[in-house]
Design a protein around this motif. Structure first.
Motif, mmCIF file in Angstrom:
data_model
loop_
_atom_site.group_PDB
_atom_site.id
_atom_site.type_symbol
_atom_site.label_atom_id
_atom_site.label_comp_id
_atom_site.label_asym_id
_atom_site.label_seq_id
_atom_site.Cartn_x
_atom_site.Cartn_y
_atom_site.Cartn_z
ATOM 1 N N PHE A 146 -1.178 5.931 -1.030
ATOM 2 C CA PHE A 146 -1.417 7.120 -0.202
ATOM 3 C C PHE A 146 -0.389 8.211 -0.521
ATOM 4 N N CYS A 200 1.256 10.502 3.957
ATOM 5 C CA CYS A 200 0.125 10.328 4.880
ATOM 6 C C CYS A 200 0.497 9.591 6.160
ATOM 7 N N CYS A 201 1.726 9.094 6.240
ATOM 8 C CA CYS A 201 2.122 8.337 7.423
ATOM 9 C C CYS A 201 2.066 9.211 8.672
ATOM 10 N N GLN A 208 0.811 -1.211 0.000
ATOM 11 C CA GLN A 208 0.000 0.000 0.000
ATOM 12 C C GLN A 208 0.851 1.271 0.000
ATOM 13 N N ILE A 209 1.733 1.416 0.966
ATOM 14 C CA ILE A 209 2.513 2.657 1.031
ATOM 15 C C ILE A 209 3.499 2.745 -0.121
ATOM 16 N N GLN A 216 -5.425 11.029 2.977
ATOM 17 C CA GLN A 216 -5.235 10.838 4.415
ATOM 18 C C GLN A 216 -6.339 9.981 5.033
ATOM 19 N N TYR A 238 -5.706 6.376 4.242
ATOM 20 C CA TYR A 238 -4.584 5.873 5.039
ATOM 21 C C TYR A 238 -5.037 5.590 6.469
#
Length: 162
Positions: free
Chosen positions: A20, A85-86, A14-15, A26, A29
């Motif tokens: 994201f 977005c982390c 995903q990341i 956001q 995420y």
């Protein structure tokens, strides 16, 4: 082993694959982050036959793994942008830093509990399938502080900059 693999899939599938890669993602995420945190807590607590592994533990585990992967790809801008977005890893030190900056720069615009912002939050219940309120407020405060700071692209970098 299962938990490690699930976090790896979250980061790799995903990341790192760009699901994201811009701030308007956001909400997506946050939903995936919450799903993973719940799954991790349920898995560990089932194996240990307890309820000791909390959202606070899960967020720290997920966020620190993201931080380590971010370090690995830092020199590759095309991969680095996928971490926008982390979340900022949350601990007592970061709570204090964000609290001081919030009090100094923004007063109480977040409408939260005064000094309770810094109190222990790790055991807050998230059984209603929502990210705990104070955790969400902390992440929003970090994103607002990032917007005021040039050169900081995400919550992980904010963690490094402070």
């Amino acid at each position: 082993m299962y938990v490690r693999n699930e976090i790896w899939k979250f980061i790799d599938n995903q990341i790192l694959r760009g699901k994201f890669d811009h701030q308007k993602k956001q909400e997506d995420y946050d939903k995936e982050f919450l799903r993973l945190a719940i799954d991790i807590c349920n898995t560990i607590n089932k194996v240990e036959n307890s309820k000791e592994f909390t959202f606070g533990n899960a967020q720290k585990l997920i966020n620190m793994m993201c931080k380590y992967f971010y370090i690995l790809v830092y020199n590759d801008e095309s991969l680095r942008k996928h971490f926008v977005c982390c979340h900022c890893p949350m601990d007592s030190i970061m709570l204090d830093i964000v609290w001081r900056k919030r009090v100094k720069d923004r007063k109480d615009q977040y409408g939260i509990f005064g000094k309770d912002f810094k109190d222990s939050w790790g055991n807050e219940d998230f059984l209603d399938k929502n990210i705990p309120k104070r955790y969400a407020i902390f992440q929003k405060a970090v994103r607002d502080l990032i917007a005021d700071k040039s050169g900081i692209e995400n919550g992980i970098e904010f963690d490094y900059s402070e």
